[in-house]
Design a protein around this motif. Structure first.
Motif, PDB file in Angstrom:
ATOM      1  N   ALA A 148       0.823  -0.983  -0.049  1.00 20.41           N
ATOM      2  CA  ALA A 148       0.101   0.165   0.148  1.00 20.41           C
ATOM      3  C   ALA A 148       0.842   1.122  -0.059  1.00 20.41           C
ATOM      4  O   ALA A 148       1.779   1.710   0.700  1.00 20.41           O
ATOM      5  N   VAL A 149       0.144   2.162  -0.915  1.00 18.09           N
ATOM      6  CA  VAL A 149       1.138   3.400  -1.145  1.00 18.09           C
ATOM      7  C   VAL A 149       0.018   4.615   0.075  1.00 18.09           C
ATOM      8  O   VAL A 149      -0.793   4.675  -0.307  1.00 18.09           O
ATOM      9  N   SER A 150       0.534   5.227   0.998  1.00 16.51           N
ATOM     10  CA  SER A 150      -0.936   6.131   1.651  1.00 16.51           C
ATOM     11  C   SER A 150      -0.291   7.021   1.381  1.00 16.51           C
ATOM     12  O   SER A 150       0.857   7.761   1.333  1.00 16.51           O
ATOM     13  N   ALA A 151      -1.109   7.828   1.334  1.00 12.35           N
ATOM     14  CA  ALA A 151      -0.642   9.578   1.137  1.00 12.35           C
ATOM     15  C   ALA A 151      -2.051  10.276   2.549  1.00 12.35           C
ATOM     16  O   ALA A 151      -3.196   9.315   2.492  1.00 12.35           O
ATOM     17  N   TYR A 152      -1.545  11.275   3.319  1.00 10.34           N
ATOM     18  CA  TYR A 152      -2.223  11.428   3.949  1.00 10.34           C
ATOM     19  C   TYR A 152      -2.411  12.938   4.208  1.00 10.34           C
ATOM     20  O   TYR A 152      -1.797  14.077   4.551  1.00 10.34           O
ATOM     21  N   LEU A 153      -3.621  13.842   4.378  1.00 11.99           N
ATOM     22  CA  LEU A 153      -3.912  15.360   4.076  1.00 11.99           C
ATOM     23  C   LEU A 153      -5.245  15.508   5.530  1.00 11.99           C
ATOM     24  O   LEU A 153      -6.314  15.289   5.806  1.00 11.99           O
ATOM     25  N   PRO A 154      -4.281  15.799   6.537  1.00 13.89           N
ATOM     26  CA  PRO A 154      -5.046  16.257   7.953  1.00 13.89           C
ATOM     27  C   PRO A 154      -6.061  18.035   8.062  1.00 13.89           C
ATOM     28  O   PRO A 154      -6.477  18.331   8.471  1.00 13.89           O
ATOM     29  N   ASN A 155      -5.821  18.647   6.786  1.00 14.30           N
ATOM     30  CA  ASN A 155      -6.481  20.071   6.814  1.00 14.30           C
ATOM     31  C   ASN A 155      -6.854  19.345   5.374  1.00 14.30           C
ATOM     32  O   ASN A 155      -6.771  20.267   4.151  1.00 14.30           O
ATOM     33  N   PRO A 156      -8.104  19.129   4.960  1.00 12.13           N
ATOM     34  CA  PRO A 156      -9.240  19.522   3.710  1.00 12.13           C
ATOM     35  C   PRO A 156      -9.817  20.247   3.281  1.00 12.13           C
ATOM     36  O   PRO A 156     -10.400  20.573   2.686  1.00 12.13           O
ATOM     37  N   TYR A 157      -9.508  21.808   4.281  1.00 12.57           N
ATOM     38  CA  TYR A 157     -10.328  23.157   3.899  1.00 12.57           C
ATOM     39  C   TYR A 157      -9.767  23.552   2.370  1.00 12.57           C
ATOM     40  O   TYR A 157      -8.597  24.326   2.839  1.00 12.57           O
ATOM     41  N   LEU A 158      -9.529  22.823   1.692  1.00  6.54           N
ATOM     42  CA  LEU A 158      -9.350  22.749   0.184  1.00  6.54           C
ATOM     43  C   LEU A 158      -9.809  23.820  -1.082  1.00  6.54           C
ATOM     44  O   LEU A 158     -10.706  23.189  -1.435  1.00  6.54           O
ATOM     45  N   SER A 159      -9.192  24.251  -1.621  1.00  2.65           N
ATOM     46  CA  SER A 159     -10.346  23.484  -2.979  1.00  2.65           C
ATOM     47  C   SER A 159      -9.790  23.265  -3.824  1.00  2.65           C
ATOM     48  O   SER A 159      -8.867  22.278  -3.652  1.00  2.65           O
ATOM     49  N   PRO A 160     -10.715  22.842  -5.177  1.00  2.00           N
ATOM     50  CA  PRO A 160     -10.092  21.349  -5.950  1.00  2.00           C
ATOM     51  C   PRO A 160      -9.269  21.578  -6.767  1.00  2.00           C
ATOM     52  O   PRO A 160      -8.076  20.188  -6.141  1.00  2.00           O
ATOM     53  N   ARG A 161      -8.069  22.622  -6.837  1.00  2.00           N
ATOM     54  CA  ARG A 161      -7.263  22.410  -7.270  1.00  2.00           C
ATOM     55  C   ARG A 161      -6.028  22.227  -6.623  1.00  2.00           C
ATOM     56  O   ARG A 161      -5.429  21.301  -6.846  1.00  2.00           O
ATOM     57  N   THR A 162      -6.453  23.094  -5.411  1.00  2.00           N
ATOM     58  CA  THR A 162      -5.455  22.879  -4.395  1.00  2.00           C
ATOM     59  C   THR A 162      -5.167  21.339  -3.725  1.00  2.00           C
ATOM     60  O   THR A 162      -3.665  20.432  -3.344  1.00  2.00           O
ATOM     61  N   LEU A 163      -6.896  20.659  -3.573  1.00  2.00           N
ATOM     62  CA  LEU A 163      -6.514  19.028  -3.460  1.00  2.00           C
ATOM     63  C   LEU A 163      -5.537  18.520  -4.462  1.00  2.00           C
ATOM     64  O   LEU A 163      -4.958  17.640  -3.663  1.00  2.00           O
ATOM     65  N   LEU A 164      -5.582  18.706  -5.751  1.00  2.00           N
ATOM     66  CA  LEU A 164      -4.871  18.298  -6.520  1.00  2.00           C
ATOM     67  C   LEU A 164      -3.599  18.220  -6.822  1.00  2.00           C
ATOM     68  O   LEU A 164      -2.805  17.332  -5.853  1.00  2.00           O
ATOM     69  N   LEU A 165      -2.901  19.417  -6.067  1.00  2.00           N
ATOM     70  CA  LEU A 165      -1.825  19.607  -5.824  1.00  2.00           C
ATOM     71  C   LEU A 165      -1.292  19.008  -4.987  1.00  2.00           C
ATOM     72  O   LEU A 165       0.084  18.710  -4.109  1.00  2.00           O
ATOM     73  N   ALA A 166      -2.228  18.754  -4.003  1.00  3.51           N
ATOM     74  CA  ALA A 166      -1.595  18.385  -1.915  1.00  3.51           C
ATOM     75  C   ALA A 166      -1.500  16.757  -2.451  1.00  3.51           C
ATOM     76  O   ALA A 166      -0.411  16.279  -2.158  1.00  3.51           O
ATOM     77  N   LEU A 167      -2.347  16.125  -3.514  1.00  5.05           N
ATOM     78  CA  LEU A 167      -2.550  14.600  -3.990  1.00  5.05           C
ATOM     79  C   LEU A 167      -0.718  14.213  -4.295  1.00  5.05           C
ATOM     80  O   LEU A 167      -0.468  13.457  -4.296  1.00  5.05           O
ATOM     81  N   ALA A 168      -0.794  15.753  -5.011  1.00  2.87           N
ATOM     82  CA  ALA A 168       0.196  15.335  -5.620  1.00  2.87           C
ATOM     83  C   ALA A 168       1.856  15.332  -5.044  1.00  2.87           C
ATOM     84  O   ALA A 168       2.559  13.835  -5.676  1.00  2.87           O
ATOM     85  N   GLU A 169       1.809  16.170  -4.239  1.00  6.66           N
ATOM     86  CA  GLU A 169       2.642  16.890  -3.407  1.00  6.66           C
ATOM     87  C   GLU A 169       2.907  15.070  -2.886  1.00  6.66           C
ATOM     88  O   GLU A 169       3.844  14.571  -2.501  1.00  6.66           O
ATOM     89  N   GLU A 170       1.840  14.408  -1.626  1.00  6.68           N
ATOM     90  CA  GLU A 170       1.757  13.068  -1.307  1.00  6.68           C
ATOM     91  C   GLU A 170       1.847  12.438  -2.049  1.00  6.68           C
ATOM     92  O   GLU A 170       3.099  11.510  -1.462  1.00  6.68           O
TER      93      GLU A 170
END
Length: 275
Positions: free
Chosen positions: A71-93
């Protein structure tokens, strides 16, 4: 502080999630089992809800430690994000090297390519989103569209939403009803029962270095259970304040009266008048 007085090496009732203090309660174990079964079955969305202080973040940390080797895990502790920022955060993870000025199309394309590579290597990608009740509706919808990425056999990414009960209200909004229909597994965390409260207190004291007996007598444990309603974070606050009260009187055992004083001084605790 009271550390030397009670023979402790560190504070036993901090409110910061710490897996070294984990007590395996029925509700937490059932929730973890639900998550692991859902991940093993390849389901797209999984939802865990619980009141403030019931240990959702700690559960998430336990899950990340118990993830299967593939398994490869990605963790977002603060999801108060715009749709685009969500994608950027996922890419970073996912450790992708993307430019912040990349357009949405190519950003999503890079994420999709990375997910396909993980799938080809038989690795599962699991995205854990804590405090999911704070996620804007348009971002939740973006998350649903992101979950459309799949092969003929399975989803390319599994998404775990952990949040307060307000998450259920948000998911019932007509604009994102399709996401609600995709949640295959869900579990609601509950507080500790009376017996679990006693074991919880004893375990945390032992981890903190206590080697004696009887700091929290049965009547005191009952008082703490009533005052906290079994909510771990609230229980920690009340136990800490009760130890301070006992220490202030030079006592080596916490009495119900100390719990009542702590409850009267703590927002969210059951009023002493209710006992």
């Amino acid at each position: 502080m009271y550390l030397e007085h009670f023979g402790l090496s560190e504070l036993p009732f901090g409110i910061t999630p710490d897996t070294s203090y984990t007590v395996i309660t029925r509700s937490h174990q059932e929730a973890l089992n639900t998550l692991l079964v859902a991940i093993g079955s390849g389901e797209g969305f999984i939802k865990i809800t619980g009141e403030v202080g019931t240990g959702k973040t700690l559960l998430c940390r336990r899950l990340l430690q118990a993830m299967p080797e593939n398994a490869v895990s990605a963790y977002l502790p603060n999801p108060y994000l715009s749709p685009r920022t969500l994608l950027l955060a996922l890419a970073e993870e996912l450790a992708l090297a993307v430019s912040t000025d990349v357009d949405d199309y190519h950003l999503l394309k890079q994420i999709n390519r990375a997910l396909l590579e993980h799938a080809a290597a038989e690795r599962r990608v699991v995205l854990c989103i804590d405090e999911a009740q704070a996620m804007p509706l348009e971002t939740l919808e973006s998350l649903r569209l992101l979950s459309n990425l799949e092969t003929e056999k399975r989803k390319l990414m599994q998404i775990i939403l952990l949040g307060q009960p307000e998450l259920d209200a948000k998911l019932s909004e007509p604009s994102i009803r399709q996401l609600l229909q995709r949640i295959a597994f869900h579990y609601k965390l509950t507080g500790l029962d009376h017996q679990e409260v006693g074991k919880y207190l004893e375990h945390r004291l032992r981890v903190a270095g206590y080697r004696g007996e009887g700091i929290f007598q049965p009547r005191t444990v009952r008082a703490l259970h009533r005052a906290s309603r079994g909510t771990p974070r609230l229980l920690n606050i009340l136990a800490h304040k009760s130890l301070l009260a006992a220490y202030g009187e030079g006592l080596h055992a916490v009495k119900p009266v100390h719990v009542k004083r702590a409850a009267a001084d703590t927002e969210g605790a059951s009023s002493p008048g209710w006992w």
